[in-house]
Design an enzyme around this catalytic site. Structure first.
Site, PDB file in Angstrom:
ATOM      1  N   CYS A 107       0.877  -1.163   0.000  1.00 54.40           N
ATOM      2  CA  CYS A 107       0.000   0.000   0.000  1.00 54.40           C
ATOM      3  C   CYS A 107       0.915   1.212   0.000  1.00 54.40           C
ATOM      4  O   CYS A 107       1.547   1.508   1.017  1.00 54.40           O
ATOM      5  CB  CYS A 107      -0.928   0.022   1.215  1.00 54.40           C
ATOM      6  SG  CYS A 107      -1.942   1.517   1.281  1.00 54.40           S
ATOM      7  N   CYS A 110      -0.566   4.363   2.441  1.00 50.28           N
ATOM      8  CA  CYS A 110      -0.618   4.241   3.903  1.00 50.28           C
ATOM      9  C   CYS A 110      -0.314   2.801   4.282  1.00 50.28           C
ATOM     10  O   CYS A 110       0.805   2.359   4.136  1.00 50.28           O
ATOM     11  CB  CYS A 110      -1.971   4.714   4.443  1.00 50.28           C
ATOM     12  SG  CYS A 110      -3.390   4.025   3.565  1.00 50.28           S
ATOM     13  N   SER A 111      -1.316   2.057   4.749  1.00 55.05           N
ATOM     14  CA  SER A 111      -1.062   0.656   5.113  1.00 55.05           C
ATOM     15  C   SER A 111      -2.328  -0.173   4.950  1.00 55.05           C
ATOM     16  O   SER A 111      -2.649  -0.998   5.801  1.00 55.05           O
ATOM     17  CB  SER A 111      -0.550   0.568   6.559  1.00 55.05           C
ATOM     18  OG  SER A 111      -1.476   1.176   7.451  1.00 55.05           O
ATOM     19  N   CYS A 112      -3.061   0.054   3.861  1.00 54.19           N
ATOM     20  CA  CYS A 112      -4.274  -0.729   3.607  1.00 54.19           C
ATOM     21  C   CYS A 112      -3.917  -2.214   3.547  1.00 54.19           C
ATOM     22  O   CYS A 112      -2.950  -2.606   2.883  1.00 54.19           O
ATOM     23  CB  CYS A 112      -4.917  -0.281   2.295  1.00 54.19           C
ATOM     24  SG  CYS A 112      -5.541   1.412   2.348  1.00 54.19           S
TER      25      CYS A 112
END
Length: 204
Positions: A107, A110-112
């Site tokens: 991702c 961000c940190s999906c």
């Protein structure tokens, strides 16, 4: 995804784990979070919702070609039937490793991450270094994880978003004919479903 003012930050220790603990303490003291509820959420994603859920799905895909085709085509109806969906996993796409292609997920914003199937994302998945490098030099990043992809094999990088999250279906290891789903699931690691690992070989 991807702050109070700088003077607030200066009160927190530099180590990320210590910073998290310090923030938790501050928020608890202010009555903004319930530690018991927080522990319950963490336990849910670490123990009851975690990589073992995704591993079971992958094992079923290995064992049942009709199920495999269904998951590669449109997994959401079946995931909903099996109650393997929810927040951070509303729209899943499964991508399959083959002899010609190795897939890896990131991702970049961000940190999906597909929490309902893989649990809590590892720290490195959220790091700036991984998010930037795996797009520019995926083979080098995979080599850092111990995966050397042959030059004649394509590496495909999938960028998860708030709308779509990806799960890699690793190749089924040799020597697993006749194994049941429970045994197959034990060969599927979290990293193999991100693409930074391979399925484990069966023990003799």
């Amino acid at each position: 995804m991807p702050h109070d003012h700088d003077h607030s930050h200066s009160l927190l220790p530099p180590d990320p784990a210590l910073r998290v603990r310090a923030l938790e303490t501050i928020l608890t003291e202010k009555g903004l979070i319930d530690p018991a509820a927080l522990d319950e959420i963490i336990d849910t994603y670490q123990s009851r919702i975690g990589p073992q859920i995704g591993a079971e799905v992958v094992a079923r895909m290995w064992a049942d070609d009709a199920f495999r085709q269904e998951m590669l085509t449109d997994p959401m109806p079946r995931l909903q039937d099996m109650e393997m969906y929810g927040r951070q996993g509303e729209h899943m796409v499964f991508v399959e490793n083959t002899d010609a292609v190795h897939n890896v997920v990131v991702c970049t914003l961000c940190s999906c991450y597909p929490w309902p199937l893989l649990g809590i994302p590892p720290g490195w998945y959220k790091s700036d270094a991984y998010r930037a490098r795996v797009v520019r030099e995926p083979r080098a990043v995979l080599a850092d994880f111990g995966i050397v992809v042959p030059e004649d094999k394509k590496v495909r990088v999938w960028d998860s978003t708030a709308e779509i999250r990806y799960l890699v279906v690793p190749q089924r290891p040799e020597g697993t004919d006749g194994m049941n789903i429970e045994g197959l699931a034990e060969l599927v690691s979290r990293d193999s479903m991100i693409g930074t690992g391979l399925a484990k070989a069966p023990t003799a």
